[in-house]
Design an enzyme around this catalytic site. Structure first.
Site, short mmCIF file in Angstrom:
data_model
loop_
_atom_site.label_atom_id
_atom_site.label_comp_id
_atom_site.label_asym_id
_atom_site.label_seq_id
_atom_site.Cartn_x
_atom_site.Cartn_y
_atom_site.Cartn_z
N LEU A 1 -5.94 -4.57 0.93
CA LEU A 1 -4.97 -5.26 0.09
C LEU A 1 -3.75 -4.37 -0.13
O LEU A 1 -3.86 -3.28 -0.70
CB LEU A 1 -5.60 -5.63 -1.25
CG LEU A 1 -6.77 -6.60 -1.19
CD1 LEU A 1 -7.35 -6.85 -2.58
CD2 LEU A 1 -6.35 -7.93 -0.55
N ASP B 1 0.81 7.17 -7.78
CA ASP B 1 1.80 8.15 -7.31
C ASP B 1 3.22 7.85 -7.76
O ASP B 1 4.17 8.47 -7.33
CB ASP B 1 1.79 8.19 -5.77
CG ASP B 1 2.37 6.91 -5.18
OD1 ASP B 1 2.39 5.90 -5.89
OD2 ASP B 1 2.79 6.95 -4.01
N ASN C 1 5.17 5.56 -7.04
CA ASN C 1 6.01 5.08 -5.95
C ASN C 1 6.60 6.17 -5.06
O ASN C 1 7.63 5.99 -4.43
CB ASN C 1 7.15 4.22 -6.53
CG ASN C 1 7.61 3.17 -5.56
OD1 ASN C 1 6.84 2.70 -4.73
ND2 ASN C 1 8.86 2.79 -5.65
#
Length: 343
Positions: A194, A218, A220
């Site tokens: 996913l 994280d 991004n």
């Protein structure tokens, strides 16, 4: 004369003795009066103290009502017993003092959290991931259709944190904790990663499949990493159909636990829109497609993919602030969700 002179010292001596006796007597009387005065004052304080009178009255009332309280406890106990019996007659399982639920019907669907991104996270984010995993475990235990829950690539900082903070994890039920990678213990044909970067939109859940959620918080910093992992392994990938049902005023990145909970909700409701709105935090301004005019101003999505909606309590104020923003960052946890937060 001699006699008078001899008797003078004796008279003076007796006079001094009398004076001393009188002084001592006066002193004793003063001390006695002082003691009596202190006793009276103390007695008055004890007798007249409003606080003490109230306390005494309260204690008396408490004692007088002892039997009444005992009787009320018996009645409540009997009432709970009758409620449990009624629930049993209706096919509802009693699972403890705080919760009644219908008997669970386990699903054969497998939900996997891929914990192979441990080295890409700082300690603070690993702790956030741990809390998200805790939330997934708790939700899976209470849902009507629990999935087959897997933690793979379990080790490194995450395992260390779990050993230090949550030693009871070794006694978790209905969860498979594996140090191996998910593709090593499952058939690749059964795997679906996913990730919000996938061009494929998931429409239905196949309960014969194993859906993988990237265990990464994280902020991004590693965009597309989960999508890249799926391509590298040559396995199927897809994103949840969030855009088909929901319009939000923030990024479409979900926390690991959000993706997990959405899938649990879909298994129960069999309706994606209802599943999304059951799980997505209201503060994200999510509205059904077609009602975009109800969207408010965009709110900050800093750290959105990292946090979980209820687990940052207990950390320092900075973490709490981050968690409030991240934990409610709705979004498809599809692999890229995972990027941000794992999903």
């Amino acid at each position: 004369m001699a006699t008078d002179m001899a008797s003078a010292p004796a008279v003076q001596e007796r006079s001094h003795e009398c004076a001393n006796n009188e002084n001592e007597s006066a002193k004793d009387e003063n001390e006695s009066a002082k003691d009596e005065n202190e006793t009276v004052q103390t007695g008055e304080t004890e007798t007249l103290s409003k606080r003490q009178r109230k306390r005494l009255l309260k204690n008396q009332q408490w004692e007088e009502q002892r039997e009444l309280r005992k009787q009320k406890r018996k009645e409540r106990k009997q009432q709970r017993k009758l409620e449990r019996q009624a629930q049993a007659d209706d096919g509802v399982e009693w699972t403890g003092k705080k919760r009644l639920r219908r008997s669970a019907e386990p699903s054969s669907l497998r939900l996997v959290i891929d914990c192979s991104f441990d080295n890409l996270m700082v300690l603070k984010d690993v702790k956030k991931l741990h809390k998200q995993i805790q939330r997934c475990y708790a939700e899976n235990r209470r849902t009507l259709h629990p999935v087959q829950f897997y933690l793979t690539n379990h080790g490194g900082q995450l395992k260390q944190i779990m050993d230090e903070i949550n030693k009871g994890w070794v006694n978790w039920k209905d969860v498979h904790v594996k140090p191996e990678a998910f593709h090593e213990i499952m058939n690749k044909d059964d795997l679906v990663y996913l990730t919000s970067d996938s061009p494929n939109v998931l429409q239905e859940l196949d309960e014969a499949k194993a859906y993988v959620i990237g265990g990464l918080v994280d902020h991004n910093h590693h965009k597309g990493i989960t999508f890249g992992r799926a391509q590298e392994l040559g396995i199927a990938h897809a994103q949840l159909p969030l855009g088909s049902f929901v319009k939000m005023n923030s990024r479409k990145v979900l926390a690991v636990n959000h993706v997990f909970e959405i899938i649990l909700a879909f298994l129960e409701k069999r309706d994606w829109q209802e599943a999304f709105f059951t799980v997505l935090p209201q503060r994200k301004g999510a509205v059904p497609v077609g009602q975009e005019n109800k969207l408010g101003e965009e709110d900050s999505d800093e750290d959105s993919d990292t946090e979980l909606p209820t687990s940052e309590k207990g950390t320092d104020s900075k973490n709490q602030s981050d968690s409030k923003q991240e934990e409610h960052k709705p979004l498809l946890n599809q692999s890229d969700s995972s990027e941000r937060n794992t999903a």
